[in-house]
Design a protein around this motif. Structure first.
Motif, short mmCIF file in Angstrom:
data_model
loop_
_atom_site.label_atom_id
_atom_site.label_comp_id
_atom_site.label_asym_id
_atom_site.label_seq_id
_atom_site.Cartn_x
_atom_site.Cartn_y
_atom_site.Cartn_z
N GLU A 148 0.81 -1.21 0.00
CA GLU A 148 0.00 0.00 0.00
C GLU A 148 0.85 1.27 0.00
O GLU A 148 0.38 2.34 -0.40
CB GLU A 148 -0.94 0.00 1.21
CG GLU A 148 -2.03 -1.06 1.11
CD GLU A 148 -3.02 -0.99 2.27
OE1 GLU A 148 -2.78 -0.17 3.19
OE2 GLU A 148 -4.01 -1.73 2.25
N LYS A 176 -0.49 -6.20 -12.40
CA LYS A 176 -1.85 -6.35 -11.89
C LYS A 176 -1.98 -5.65 -10.54
O LYS A 176 -3.00 -5.02 -10.23
CB LYS A 176 -2.21 -7.84 -11.74
CG LYS A 176 -2.31 -8.59 -13.05
CD LYS A 176 -2.67 -10.05 -12.80
CE LYS A 176 -2.77 -10.83 -14.10
NZ LYS A 176 -3.12 -12.26 -13.86
N LEU A 177 -0.92 -5.76 -9.76
CA LEU A 177 -0.90 -5.11 -8.45
C LEU A 177 -0.91 -3.58 -8.61
O LEU A 177 -1.67 -2.87 -7.94
CB LEU A 177 0.35 -5.56 -7.69
CG LEU A 177 0.43 -5.25 -6.20
CD1 LEU A 177 -0.58 -6.08 -5.43
CD2 LEU A 177 1.83 -5.54 -5.68
N ASP A 179 -2.00 -1.92 -11.16
CA ASP A 179 -3.30 -1.52 -11.70
C ASP A 179 -4.33 -1.40 -10.58
O ASP A 179 -5.15 -0.48 -10.58
CB ASP A 179 -3.75 -2.55 -12.74
CG ASP A 179 -5.05 -2.15 -13.41
OD1 ASP A 179 -5.07 -1.10 -14.08
OD2 ASP A 179 -6.05 -2.89 -13.26
N TYR A 180 -4.26 -2.31 -9.63
CA TYR A 180 -5.18 -2.29 -8.49
C TYR A 180 -5.02 -0.99 -7.69
O TYR A 180 -6.00 -0.42 -7.21
CB TYR A 180 -4.91 -3.50 -7.60
CG TYR A 180 -5.75 -3.55 -6.34
CD1 TYR A 180 -7.07 -4.01 -6.38
CD2 TYR A 180 -5.22 -3.13 -5.12
CE1 TYR A 180 -7.84 -4.05 -5.22
CE2 TYR A 180 -5.98 -3.17 -3.96
CZ TYR A 180 -7.29 -3.63 -4.02
OH TYR A 180 -8.05 -3.67 -2.88
N TYR A 181 -3.79 -0.54 -7.57
CA TYR A 181 -3.51 0.68 -6.81
C TYR A 181 -3.54 1.94 -7.68
O TYR A 181 -3.17 3.02 -7.23
CB TYR A 181 -2.16 0.58 -6.10
CG TYR A 181 -2.16 -0.37 -4.93
CD1 TYR A 181 -2.88 -0.07 -3.77
CD2 TYR A 181 -1.46 -1.57 -4.97
CE1 TYR A 181 -2.90 -0.94 -2.69
CE2 TYR A 181 -1.47 -2.45 -3.91
CZ TYR A 181 -2.19 -2.13 -2.76
OH TYR A 181 -2.20 -3.00 -1.69
N ASP A 234 -2.26 -10.32 -2.41
CA ASP A 234 -3.53 -11.04 -2.35
C ASP A 234 -3.79 -11.70 -3.70
O ASP A 234 -3.73 -11.04 -4.74
CB ASP A 234 -4.64 -10.04 -2.02
CG ASP A 234 -5.97 -10.72 -1.72
OD1 ASP A 234 -6.22 -11.82 -2.24
OD2 ASP A 234 -6.78 -10.11 -0.99
N ILE A 237 -6.09 -10.18 -6.14
CA ILE A 237 -5.63 -9.05 -6.95
C ILE A 237 -4.76 -9.52 -8.11
O ILE A 237 -4.97 -9.11 -9.26
CB ILE A 237 -4.83 -8.06 -6.08
CG1 ILE A 237 -5.72 -7.47 -4.98
CG2 ILE A 237 -4.22 -6.95 -6.95
CD1 ILE A 237 -4.96 -6.61 -3.98
N VAL A 238 -3.78 -10.36 -7.82
CA VAL A 238 -2.81 -10.75 -8.84
C VAL A 238 -3.09 -12.12 -9.46
O VAL A 238 -2.50 -12.49 -10.47
CB VAL A 238 -1.37 -10.74 -8.27
CG1 VAL A 238 -1.01 -9.36 -7.78
CG2 VAL A 238 -1.19 -11.78 -7.17
#
Length: 308
Positions: A148, A176-177, A179-181, A234, A237-238
């Protein structure tokens, strides 16, 4: 007279022995010849199995190779370790390979196409699962606590982060991580806070040597390098980090290649994988139509990863 007779007998005996040995050598069968040559240390009998594998498999497969070759002295396994994307490209460009193992189903799927492809499908197995972690340099000088923190740290240029490039599974999972953030690849690269690695070992080395403050790598690579992992991604998420393995159609030693793949599923191999931190995937039972359970097709796991 007695001396001459004795000398003559010895001379005749030597001649007869020499003739017998020459005759035996000329008439001996091939198996005997092979046994003699093998006992002399010749390795002409060995079958070479070329194994392309993700760089994150270096330590475990090298250890398993020793176990397998001890039990199968007629086989010589030769590895090529690199990023799964690089290895996949080498195969499609004509490089010879008996067995392929990738760090993501994506590269295996690209070889295993409905139009024919390169993969012997009945040998394809989802063998292992890994975890994506945030590893930090010795002593964690930047006091990184978790994923985070990365968006703010990267934007402020207060941290140098090592990740895989776009054809490395570790890099694809990292994207992917990001993109999530809400972190766009272009923003990452322009920030100057991100350094790229061509395979996961290169990323790991940057963190271990302190040229990067943190890196997104696999849990097994962090453990092998003695790096602290401060966070774990997680899977929601990925996706799951799945390692498929298969014999390729081009293999001229398919039977022995199959034997190697089967050994990778054995308890002996499992103990090596688990000690390194991998999770060995057990075949999921499936209904075979008679109410009985049978091994499921590996595509079940592939679809869950979202890489197809």
């Amino acid at each position: 007279m007695i001396g001459k007779n004795i000398f003559g007998i010895e001379k005749t005996s030597l001649l007869i022995s020499s003739v017998f040995l020459l005759f035996a050598a000329g008439c001996g069968n091939g198996d005997d010849d092979k046994a003699v040559k093998a006992s002399a240390g010749a390795d002409f009998q060995k079958t070479r199995i070329t194994f392309f594998a993700a760089a994150s498999m270096t330590e475990t497969l090298s250890a398993i190779e020793k176990k397998y070759e001890k039990a199968h002295p007629d086989t010589d396994i030769v590895f090529s370790f690199d990023s799964s994307g690089t290895l996949k490209t080498q195969i499609t460009e004509g490089a010879y390979c008996d067995i392929f193992m990738s760090a993501s189903p994506k590269q295996m799927n690209q070889l295993d196409t409905d139009e024919g492809g390169y993969v012997l499908r009945d040998t394809r197995t989802d063998l292992l699962e890994n975890r994506l972690v945030l590893a930090v340099a010795d002593g964690n000088p930047k006091k990184v606590a978790g994923f985070e923190e990365l968006p703010a740290a990267v934007r402020s240029r207060s941290l140098l982060l090592a990740v895989g490039n776009s054809d490395v599974p570790a890099g694809q999972y990292a994207m992917k991580l990001f993109d999530y953030y809400g972190m766009k690849p272009a923003d990452l690269y322009e920030s100057g806070s991100v350094t790229l690695g061509s395979n996961v070992k290169e990323i790991t080395s940057q963190v271990r040597e302190g040229t990067a403050d943190a890196g997104i790598i696999y849990a097994t690579d962090a453990r092998a390098a003695g790096l602290a992992a401060v966070d774990e991604a997680d899977t929601g998420i990925v996706g799951r980090v799945i390692y498929p393995v298969a014999v390729l159609k081009q293999s001229v030693h398919a039977d022995k290649a199959r034997s190697v793949v089967e050994y990778l599923k054995s308890p002996n191999a499992a103990s090596v994988f688990e000690e390194a931190g991998f999770t060995v995937i057990k075949p999921a039972p499936a209904d075979d139509g008679d109410g009985k359970k049978a091994a499921s097709d590996s595509s079940v796991t592939e679809l869950k990863t979202g890489d197809r």
